[in-house]
Design a protein around this motif. Structure first.
Motif, PDB file in Angstrom:
ATOM      1  N   LEU A 173       0.793  -1.152  -0.100  1.00  0.00           N
ATOM      2  CA  LEU A 173      -0.083  -0.045  -0.034  1.00  0.00           C
ATOM      3  C   LEU A 173       0.909   1.321   0.190  1.00  0.00           C
ATOM      4  O   LEU A 173       1.818   1.110   1.113  1.00  0.00           O
ATOM      5  CB  LEU A 173      -0.860   0.084   1.306  1.00  0.00           C
ATOM      6  N   THR A 174       0.484   2.174  -0.823  1.00  0.00           N
ATOM      7  CA  THR A 174       1.658   3.282  -1.319  1.00  0.00           C
ATOM      8  C   THR A 174       0.793   4.390  -0.810  1.00  0.00           C
ATOM      9  O   THR A 174      -0.387   4.821  -1.141  1.00  0.00           O
ATOM     10  CB  THR A 174       2.069   3.243  -2.548  1.00  0.00           C
ATOM     11  N   ASP A 175       1.468   5.825  -0.425  1.00  0.00           N
ATOM     12  CA  ASP A 175       1.034   7.066  -0.754  1.00  0.00           C
ATOM     13  C   ASP A 175      -0.233   7.058   0.220  1.00  0.00           C
ATOM     14  O   ASP A 175      -1.220   7.546  -0.355  1.00  0.00           O
ATOM     15  CB  ASP A 175       0.864   7.655  -2.070  1.00  0.00           C
ATOM     16  N   GLY A 176      -0.246   6.579   1.248  1.00  0.00           N
ATOM     17  CA  GLY A 176      -1.645   6.806   2.178  1.00  0.00           C
ATOM     18  C   GLY A 176      -1.566   7.465   3.520  1.00  0.00           C
ATOM     19  O   GLY A 176      -0.489   8.044   3.825  1.00  0.00           O
ATOM     20  N   GLN A 177      -2.772   7.139   4.129  1.00  0.00           N
ATOM     21  CA  GLN A 177      -2.761   7.713   5.427  1.00  0.00           C
ATOM     22  C   GLN A 177      -3.885   6.722   6.155  1.00  0.00           C
ATOM     23  O   GLN A 177      -4.713   6.156   5.709  1.00  0.00           O
ATOM     24  CB  GLN A 177      -3.499   9.107   5.279  1.00  0.00           C
ATOM     25  N   ILE A 178      -3.613   6.937   7.326  1.00  0.00           N
ATOM     26  CA  ILE A 178      -4.435   6.143   8.396  1.00  0.00           C
ATOM     27  C   ILE A 178      -5.108   7.200   9.475  1.00  0.00           C
ATOM     28  O   ILE A 178      -4.485   7.919   9.917  1.00  0.00           O
ATOM     29  CB  ILE A 178      -3.872   5.077   9.476  1.00  0.00           C
ATOM     30  N   LYS A 179      -6.583   7.289   9.349  1.00  0.00           N
ATOM     31  CA  LYS A 179      -7.137   8.193  10.388  1.00  0.00           C
ATOM     32  C   LYS A 179      -7.882   7.167  11.311  1.00  0.00           C
ATOM     33  O   LYS A 179      -8.598   6.056  11.361  1.00  0.00           O
ATOM     34  CB  LYS A 179      -8.480   8.760   9.704  1.00  0.00           C
ATOM     35  N   PHE A 180      -7.049   7.287  12.684  1.00  0.00           N
ATOM     36  CA  PHE A 180      -7.410   6.439  13.895  1.00  0.00           C
ATOM     37  C   PHE A 180      -8.798   6.927  14.329  1.00  0.00           C
ATOM     38  O   PHE A 180      -9.107   7.980  14.515  1.00  0.00           O
ATOM     39  CB  PHE A 180      -6.208   6.573  14.856  1.00  0.00           C
ATOM     40  N   SER A 181      -9.585   5.641  14.702  1.00  0.00           N
ATOM     41  CA  SER A 181     -10.583   5.748  15.583  1.00  0.00           C
ATOM     42  C   SER A 181     -10.706   4.622  16.427  1.00  0.00           C
ATOM     43  O   SER A 181     -11.181   3.335  15.961  1.00  0.00           O
ATOM     44  CB  SER A 181     -11.820   5.743  14.500  1.00  0.00           C
ATOM     45  N   PRO A 182     -10.467   4.704  17.745  1.00  0.00           N
ATOM     46  CA  PRO A 182     -10.129   6.184  18.513  1.00  0.00           C
ATOM     47  C   PRO A 182      -8.887   6.586  18.168  1.00  0.00           C
ATOM     48  O   PRO A 182      -7.981   5.764  17.451  1.00  0.00           O
ATOM     49  CB  PRO A 182     -10.555   5.865  19.950  1.00  0.00           C
ATOM     50  N   PRO A 183      -8.312   7.746  18.475  1.00  0.00           N
ATOM     51  CA  PRO A 183      -7.051   8.135  18.231  1.00  0.00           C
ATOM     52  C   PRO A 183      -5.780   7.118  18.958  1.00  0.00           C
ATOM     53  O   PRO A 183      -6.311   6.947  20.194  1.00  0.00           O
ATOM     54  CB  PRO A 183      -7.160   9.646  18.749  1.00  0.00           C
ATOM     55  N   MET A 184      -4.870   7.219  18.420  1.00  0.00           N
ATOM     56  CA  MET A 184      -3.850   6.663  19.140  1.00  0.00           C
ATOM     57  C   MET A 184      -2.725   7.631  19.688  1.00  0.00           C
ATOM     58  O   MET A 184      -2.101   8.254  18.833  1.00  0.00           O
ATOM     59  CB  MET A 184      -3.099   5.450  18.240  1.00  0.00           C
ATOM     60  N   LEU A 185      -2.474   7.468  21.111  1.00  0.00           N
ATOM     61  CA  LEU A 185      -1.561   8.506  21.560  1.00  0.00           C
ATOM     62  C   LEU A 185      -1.923   9.766  21.337  1.00  0.00           C
ATOM     63  O   LEU A 185      -1.231  10.548  20.908  1.00  0.00           O
ATOM     64  CB  LEU A 185      -0.146   8.191  21.217  1.00  0.00           C
ATOM     65  N   ASN A 186      -3.155  10.096  21.118  1.00  0.00           N
ATOM     66  CA  ASN A 186      -3.790  11.463  20.738  1.00  0.00           C
ATOM     67  C   ASN A 186      -3.682  11.964  19.573  1.00  0.00           C
ATOM     68  O   ASN A 186      -3.806  13.111  19.270  1.00  0.00           O
ATOM     69  CB  ASN A 186      -3.386  12.495  21.855  1.00  0.00           C
ATOM     70  N   GLN A 187      -3.205  10.820  18.538  1.00  0.00           N
ATOM     71  CA  GLN A 187      -2.876  11.236  17.341  1.00  0.00           C
ATOM     72  C   GLN A 187      -4.101  10.779  16.663  1.00  0.00           C
ATOM     73  O   GLN A 187      -4.347   9.449  16.351  1.00  0.00           O
ATOM     74  CB  GLN A 187      -1.459  10.705  16.663  1.00  0.00           C
ATOM     75  N   LYS A 188      -4.638  11.595  15.629  1.00  0.00           N
ATOM     76  CA  LYS A 188      -5.884  11.115  14.559  1.00  0.00           C
ATOM     77  C   LYS A 188      -5.481  10.562  13.294  1.00  0.00           C
ATOM     78  O   LYS A 188      -6.267   9.879  12.793  1.00  0.00           O
ATOM     79  CB  LYS A 188      -6.640  12.537  14.476  1.00  0.00           C
ATOM     80  N   THR A 189      -4.287  11.233  13.008  1.00  0.00           N
ATOM     81  CA  THR A 189      -3.827  10.615  11.433  1.00  0.00           C
ATOM     82  C   THR A 189      -2.412  10.233  11.741  1.00  0.00           C
ATOM     83  O   THR A 189      -1.583  10.802  12.263  1.00  0.00           O
ATOM     84  CB  THR A 189      -4.075  11.712  10.425  1.00  0.00           C
ATOM     85  N   LEU A 190      -2.141   9.552  10.597  1.00  0.00           N
ATOM     86  CA  LEU A 190      -0.829   9.143  10.352  1.00  0.00           C
ATOM     87  C   LEU A 190      -0.382   8.570   8.923  1.00  0.00           C
ATOM     88  O   LEU A 190      -1.225   7.981   8.241  1.00  0.00           O
ATOM     89  CB  LEU A 190      -0.413   7.790  11.238  1.00  0.00           C
ATOM     90  N   SER A 191       0.391   9.373   8.492  1.00  0.00           N
ATOM     91  CA  SER A 191       0.611   9.351   6.682  1.00  0.00           C
ATOM     92  C   SER A 191       1.897   8.408   6.744  1.00  0.00           C
ATOM     93  O   SER A 191       2.744   8.478   7.614  1.00  0.00           O
ATOM     94  CB  SER A 191       1.079  10.762   6.409  1.00  0.00           C
ATOM     95  N   PHE A 192       1.721   7.805   5.547  1.00  0.00           N
ATOM     96  CA  PHE A 192       3.035   6.717   5.249  1.00  0.00           C
ATOM     97  C   PHE A 192       3.192   6.769   3.763  1.00  0.00           C
ATOM     98  O   PHE A 192       2.522   7.040   2.986  1.00  0.00           O
ATOM     99  CB  PHE A 192       2.606   5.276   5.650  1.00  0.00           C
ATOM    100  N   ASN A 193       4.484   6.327   3.411  1.00  0.00           N
ATOM    101  CA  ASN A 193       4.905   6.035   2.174  1.00  0.00           C
ATOM    102  C   ASN A 193       4.553   4.597   1.624  1.00  0.00           C
ATOM    103  O   ASN A 193       4.032   4.664   0.593  1.00  0.00           O
ATOM    104  CB  ASN A 193       6.393   6.413   2.050  1.00  0.00           C
ATOM    105  N   THR A 194       4.926   3.687   2.307  1.00  0.00           N
ATOM    106  CA  THR A 194       4.636   2.234   1.943  1.00  0.00           C
ATOM    107  C   THR A 194       4.236   1.498   3.349  1.00  0.00           C
ATOM    108  O   THR A 194       4.723   1.594   4.222  1.00  0.00           O
ATOM    109  CB  THR A 194       5.782   1.727   1.291  1.00  0.00           C
ATOM    110  N   ILE A 195       3.381   0.625   3.025  1.00  0.00           N
ATOM    111  CA  ILE A 195       2.944  -0.519   3.922  1.00  0.00           C
ATOM    112  C   ILE A 195       2.998  -1.734   2.988  1.00  0.00           C
ATOM    113  O   ILE A 195       2.404  -1.872   2.344  1.00  0.00           O
ATOM    114  CB  ILE A 195       1.639  -0.397   4.601  1.00  0.00           C
ATOM    115  N   GLU A 196       4.122  -2.604   3.729  1.00  0.00           N
ATOM    116  CA  GLU A 196       4.347  -4.069   2.888  1.00  0.00           C
ATOM    117  C   GLU A 196       3.557  -5.020   3.831  1.00  0.00           C
ATOM    118  O   GLU A 196       4.189  -4.906   5.011  1.00  0.00           O
ATOM    119  CB  GLU A 196       5.651  -4.164   2.592  1.00  0.00           C
ATOM    120  N   ALA A 197       2.744  -5.911   3.653  1.00  0.00           N
ATOM    121  CA  ALA A 197       2.124  -7.196   4.474  1.00  0.00           C
ATOM    122  C   ALA A 197       1.972  -8.261   3.687  1.00  0.00           C
ATOM    123  O   ALA A 197       1.699  -8.290   2.705  1.00  0.00           O
ATOM    124  CB  ALA A 197       0.756  -6.266   4.909  1.00  0.00           C
TER     125      ALA A 197
END
Length: 288
Positions: A173-197
């Protein structure tokens, strides 16, 4: 010679006319019902809906607006799907089909092998994905409450034969973002370049063999499982790994950095973590 040519012409005409009328009068509704019924008999948990169906040549079916459901939940939606048969394999112990189509903003293609020896007609499906817009995948809602965006590519394999039953994937998965629900460590979003799984979904459990995240905010390695409880449909978490937060994320965290990490060079060394509990109420623990 002229009589021979005339007979050949008439034979070609008759064959073309027969194919033309077969195409025009093709019983698409009957075939749609037959296909859906065959899939339901082989796999009672699966339901297939086909909007339109046309015959293709030399031996192919063209399906449009195809929807696949698992226990009533949307599993896949395809704008179009073309299925072609290997004619010679129809007379062998294993029938081979090829397919290609589009959906979720991207394309896919692959092969199907259907064994005629087993009573349940064991099926193996392999597919290559490109350009899939992951935010359009409704099936993600059955696994995570977080909203994930990005472009997905990779391979999927579905097997009905024990002991390899289930759906496995090697995905990027490339050029994406995770919107946390609920927030993680008070962070609502996390941007990433790649996720390989590398993942396996079987018996209402998603096993993550390997997951590597790379981005400007952090790098991380994660493995574990997410189990869906049969009674309550809760998502039970058992995840662990190592995370390396980068300067940009550390600045955003500020006072929210866990006390455990104080004085530690987390960007270089990283730190191990564990996530348990449920998706609705996750529990985080960190180690030195």
């Amino acid at each position: 010679m002229q009589i021979f040519r005339s007979r050949i012409s008439w034979a070609i005409y008759i064959v073309c006319a027969a194919l033309f009328f077969f195409y025009i009068l093709f019983p698409s509704d009957t075939v749609k019902e037959y296909l859906a019924d065959q899939i339901r008999q082989a796999h009672p948990d699966l339901t297939v809906e086909i909007g339109r169906l046309k015959i293709g040549f030399p031996l192919a079916l063209k399906l449009y607006d195809v929807r696949v459901y698992h226990l009533g939940q949307a599993l896949a939606e395809m704008e179009n799907l073309k299925i072609s048969a290997n004619i010679l394999s129809l007379f062998l112990r294993t029938t081979h089909l090829s397919f290609r189509g589009s959906g979720y903003g991207g394309n896919f293609k692959g092969q199907v092998a259907i064994s005629k020896n087993s009573a349940n007609r064991d099926v193996t499906i392999g597919a290559d994905l490109t350009g899939i817009q992951v935010e359009k995948l409704k099936a993600l809602n059955a696994i995570t409450a977080h909203q994930i965006t990005g472009n997905l590519r990779g391979t999927l394999t579905f097997n009905t034969k024990a002991p390899h039953q289930g759906l496995s994937g090697d995905l990027i998965l490339t050029d994406g973002q995770i919107k946390f629900s609920p927030p993680m460590l008070n962070q609502k979003t996390l941007s990433f370049n790649t996720i390989e799984a590398e993942v396996i979904f079987n018996n209402r459990s998603l096993t993550i063999s390997r997951c590597q995240i790379e981005g400007n905010q952090l790098g991380a390695h994660v493995s574990g499982s997410i189990k869906i409880s049969g009674r309550s449909a809760r998502k039970i978490l058992d995840l662990s790994g190592t995370v390396n937060p980068h300067a940009a994320l550390l600045a955003k965290l500020g006072k929210n950095i866990p006390q455990l990490l104080a004085g530690r060079n987390t960007e270089k060394q990283g730190f191990p973590f564990k996530i348990t509990g449920t998706m609705d109420s996750p529990e985080y623990s960190f180690k030195r």
